[in-house]
Motif scaffolding. Structure first.
Motif, PDB file in Angstrom:
ATOM      1  N   ILE A 158       0.846  -1.201   0.000  1.00  0.00           N
ATOM      2  CA  ILE A 158       0.000   0.000   0.000  1.00  0.00           C
ATOM      3  C   ILE A 158       0.877   1.245   0.000  1.00  0.00           C
ATOM      4  CG2 ILE A 158      -1.863   1.223   1.184  1.00  0.00           C
ATOM      5  CD1 ILE A 158      -2.357  -1.525   2.679  1.00  0.00           C
ATOM      6  N   GLU A 159       0.672   2.092  -0.975  1.00  0.00           N
ATOM      7  CA  GLU A 159       1.407   3.352  -1.083  1.00  0.00           C
ATOM      8  C   GLU A 159       0.511   4.503  -0.634  1.00  0.00           C
ATOM      9  OE1 GLU A 159       3.271   6.314  -4.546  1.00  0.00           O
ATOM     10  OE2 GLU A 159       2.421   4.364  -5.079  1.00  0.00           O
ATOM     11  N   VAL A 160       1.081   5.422   0.145  1.00  0.00           N
ATOM     12  CA  VAL A 160       0.350   6.617   0.550  1.00  0.00           C
ATOM     13  C   VAL A 160       0.693   7.750  -0.405  1.00  0.00           C
ATOM     14  CG1 VAL A 160      -0.038   8.322   2.380  1.00  0.00           C
ATOM     15  CG2 VAL A 160       0.322   5.911   2.975  1.00  0.00           C
ATOM     16  N   THR A 161      -0.330   8.317  -1.031  1.00  0.00           N
ATOM     17  CA  THR A 161      -0.135   9.433  -1.950  1.00  0.00           C
ATOM     18  C   THR A 161      -1.029  10.583  -1.482  1.00  0.00           C
ATOM     19  OG1 THR A 161      -0.213  10.072  -4.284  1.00  0.00           O
ATOM     20  CG2 THR A 161      -1.861   8.479  -3.566  1.00  0.00           C
ATOM     21  N   VAL A 162      -1.501  11.421  -2.393  1.00  0.00           N
ATOM     22  CA  VAL A 162      -2.390  12.520  -2.020  1.00  0.00           C
ATOM     23  C   VAL A 162      -3.650  12.441  -2.864  1.00  0.00           C
ATOM     24  CG1 VAL A 162      -0.514  14.054  -1.329  1.00  0.00           C
ATOM     25  CG2 VAL A 162      -1.358  14.125  -3.693  1.00  0.00           C
ATOM     26  N   ASP A 163      -4.676  13.146  -2.430  1.00  0.00           N
ATOM     27  CA  ASP A 163      -5.892  13.246  -3.231  1.00  0.00           C
ATOM     28  C   ASP A 163      -5.540  13.856  -4.583  1.00  0.00           C
ATOM     29  OD1 ASP A 163      -8.404  14.747  -4.248  1.00  0.00           O
ATOM     30  OD2 ASP A 163      -9.201  13.517  -2.630  1.00  0.00           O
ATOM     31  N   PRO A 164      -6.065  13.313  -5.686  1.00  0.00           N
ATOM     32  CA  PRO A 164      -5.719  13.844  -7.009  1.00  0.00           C
ATOM     33  C   PRO A 164      -5.962  15.342  -7.159  1.00  0.00           C
ATOM     34  CG  PRO A 164      -6.872  11.758  -7.238  1.00  0.00           C
ATOM     35  CD  PRO A 164      -6.931  12.119  -5.778  1.00  0.00           C
ATOM     36  N   VAL A 165      -6.942  15.877  -6.448  1.00  0.00           N
ATOM     37  CA  VAL A 165      -7.273  17.302  -6.602  1.00  0.00           C
ATOM     38  C   VAL A 165      -6.143  18.191  -6.072  1.00  0.00           C
ATOM     39  CG1 VAL A 165      -8.982  19.101  -6.064  1.00  0.00           C
ATOM     40  CG2 VAL A 165      -9.732  16.764  -6.517  1.00  0.00           C
ATOM     41  N   LEU A 166      -5.329  17.654  -5.173  1.00  0.00           N
ATOM     42  CA  LEU A 166      -4.201  18.426  -4.668  1.00  0.00           C
ATOM     43  C   LEU A 166      -3.111  18.616  -5.721  1.00  0.00           C
ATOM     44  CD1 LEU A 166      -3.868  17.083  -1.028  1.00  0.00           C
ATOM     45  CD2 LEU A 166      -4.383  19.436  -1.703  1.00  0.00           C
ATOM     46  N   THR A 167      -3.201  17.901  -6.836  1.00  0.00           N
ATOM     47  CA  THR A 167      -2.234  18.106  -7.918  1.00  0.00           C
ATOM     48  C   THR A 167      -2.601  19.308  -8.782  1.00  0.00           C
ATOM     49  OG1 THR A 167      -3.392  16.660  -9.495  1.00  0.00           O
ATOM     50  CG2 THR A 167      -1.809  15.623  -7.996  1.00  0.00           C
ATOM     51  N   LEU A 168      -3.801  19.861  -8.574  1.00  0.00           N
ATOM     52  CA  LEU A 168      -4.189  21.061  -9.319  1.00  0.00           C
ATOM     53  C   LEU A 168      -3.571  22.289  -8.674  1.00  0.00           C
ATOM     54  CD1 LEU A 168      -8.003  20.309  -9.852  1.00  0.00           C
ATOM     55  CD2 LEU A 168      -6.068  19.691 -11.318  1.00  0.00           C
ATOM     56  N   ASP A 169      -3.481  23.365  -9.420  1.00  0.00           N
ATOM     57  CA  ASP A 169      -2.983  24.624  -8.874  1.00  0.00           C
ATOM     58  C   ASP A 169      -3.726  25.778  -9.533  1.00  0.00           C
ATOM     59  OD1 ASP A 169      -1.809  24.984 -11.421  1.00  0.00           O
ATOM     60  OD2 ASP A 169       0.065  24.082 -10.761  1.00  0.00           O
ATOM     61  N   ARG A 170      -3.284  26.992  -9.229  1.00  0.00           N
ATOM     62  CA  ARG A 170      -4.004  28.171  -9.714  1.00  0.00           C
ATOM     63  C   ARG A 170      -3.958  28.316 -11.237  1.00  0.00           C
ATOM     64  NH1 ARG A 170      -5.339  31.891  -5.509  1.00  0.00           N
ATOM     65  NH2 ARG A 170      -5.499  33.601  -7.004  1.00  0.00           N
ATOM     66  N   GLU A 171      -3.110  27.546 -11.894  1.00  0.00           N
ATOM     67  CA  GLU A 171      -3.065  27.610 -13.362  1.00  0.00           C
ATOM     68  C   GLU A 171      -4.378  27.152 -13.998  1.00  0.00           C
ATOM     69  OE1 GLU A 171       0.248  25.552 -14.962  1.00  0.00           O
ATOM     70  OE2 GLU A 171       1.755  26.882 -14.074  1.00  0.00           O
ATOM     71  N   VAL A 172      -5.145  26.301 -13.295  1.00  0.00           N
ATOM     72  CA  VAL A 172      -6.418  25.842 -13.872  1.00  0.00           C
ATOM     73  C   VAL A 172      -7.519  26.876 -13.676  1.00  0.00           C
ATOM     74  CG1 VAL A 172      -5.774  23.452 -13.383  1.00  0.00           C
ATOM     75  CG2 VAL A 172      -7.299  24.649 -11.802  1.00  0.00           C
ATOM     76  N   ALA A 173      -7.266  27.888 -12.827  1.00  0.00           N
ATOM     77  CA  ALA A 173      -8.296  28.884 -12.511  1.00  0.00           C
ATOM     78  C   ALA A 173      -8.222  30.075 -13.459  1.00  0.00           C
ATOM     79  CB  ALA A 173      -8.138  29.358 -11.067  1.00  0.00           C
ATOM     80  N   ASP A 174      -9.381  30.659 -13.698  1.00  0.00           N
ATOM     81  CA  ASP A 174      -9.520  31.875 -14.499  1.00  0.00           C
ATOM     82  C   ASP A 174     -10.158  32.921 -13.597  1.00  0.00           C
ATOM     83  OD1 ASP A 174     -10.511  33.938 -16.132  1.00  0.00           O
ATOM     84  OD2 ASP A 174     -10.830  32.616 -17.840  1.00  0.00           O
TER      85      ASP A 174
END
Length: 332
Positions: A158-174
């Motif tokens: 079992i690997e511990v990673t992060v929620d996929p949404v935490l890979t987003l940043d302000r670049e996706v925001a307008d």
């Protein structure tokens, strides 16, 4: 994988799960350009048009079987899929999709899931027997790993990673888009006042926490902030938001329309603070660099807050308006 199937709670208008899918598709296309992606969805037309993927009706066993047979493997996740709080049926559905993959001779991966609570003995047995067949397992927090180990799975698998949404940043925001949405729903003082977004939900008929949120929101308005409620599950969250607004003595707004992931990220990027019951309101806030204050209704809220060095301001079972107000005002 050249062809993959993704299983999760997609196509039901839950913005948190849609954000997971958005981030997952984005990551797959970045790492494996040209991947043919099919999503098992409750609304195939919406999913296909929103993310540029193929979609199969998640409730149609023949469609799911065909999608799996035509693929190179199944990705289950992310989100809180393996839990029985919402009923054993939900848990059996997601495990059943994995068994269909096994029967189709296709590998499956558990990706960035939050595990539990799984309280029933039968549910825990089914999770153990199924996940032992997984090609790989990743979970979004250490507590989820502990939960799987307690069910009998080997920790080294079992690997511990992060929620996929935490890979987003302000670049996706307008930001311009976000401001237009806020202005459309009556939010005043953009660029002049601090803007606070609040995400709430119905939970087991409890209502006392709503008064605590209303009191905190009133104090924020009195201190010179604008308050806007952000539904993440349209339309059910809107009803809770409007109930709280009726309890308030000061004016506030609610974004009374379903938003896309990019639209909600754009709105949140314009805020100065997010107060959230919804997990992905808190995660999107953190991803957009906005301070967050959490209200706990489920262990997943506490787990995420702990991962960013915070604790819930209060829980829905033991609401405390003064404590919530103190936590909120400390971010002014």
């Amino acid at each position: 994988m050249k062809k993959c199937v993704i299983s999760g709670y997609y196509g039901f208008g839950n913005l948190g799960d849609e954000a997971i899918l958005f981030a997952l598709v984005r990551a797959l296309r970045s790492s494996f350009p040209g991947t043919d992606i099919t999503v098992l969805s409750g609304n195939c037309e919406h999913t296909a048009s929103s993310y540029g993927v193929k979609a199969a009706d998640r409730w149609n066993p023949v469609a799911v079987w065909r999608a799996l047979r035509a693929s190179d493997g199944l990705i289950s996740g992310g989100g809180s899929l393996l839990q029985d709080v919402t009923g054993l049926g939900s848990l059996c559905y997601y495990l059943g999709v994995m068994w269909l993959a096994i029967l189709a001779g296709r590998p499956f991966w558990i990706h960035a899931q939050g595990i539990g609570p799984v309280r029933s003995s039968l549910g825990r047995l089914l999770v153990r027997l199924t996940l032992r067949r997984a090609r790989g397992i990743s979970v979004r927090d250490p507590e989820s790993k502990e939960e799987l180990v307690a069910m009998g799975l080997a920790p080294e698998l079992i690997e511990v990673t992060v929620d996929p949404v935490l890979t987003l940043d302000r670049e996706v925001a307008d930001l311009q888009m976000g401001r237009r949405i806020l202005e459309r729903w009556g939010v005043k003082g953009l660029g002049e006042q601090k803007i606070v977004g609040i995400s709430v939900r119905e939970w087991r008929g409890l209502t006392a926490y709503r008064l605590a949120v209303a009191e905190a929101a009133d104090r924020l308005v009195e201190s010179g902030c604008s308050v806007v409620f952000l539904p993440f599950q349209y339309e059910s969250d809107v009803a809770v938001c409007r109930d709280i607004i009726r309890m308030m003595n000061r004016p506030s707004s609610v974004v009374d329309e379903p938003l896309s992931v990019v639209e909600m990220a754009s709105v949140i990027a314009c805020l100065d603070l997010v107060i959230g019951m919804r997990l992905h309101a808190l995660i999107l806030g953190h991803a957009m660099g906005v301070p967050v204050v959490g209200i706990s209704y489920d262990p997943k809220i506490d787990r995420f807050l702990a991962s960013v060095g915070k604790e819930p301001a209060m829980s829905v079972e033991q609401p405390d308006g003064e404590v919530l107000i103190e936590a909120v005002l400390s971010h002014r």
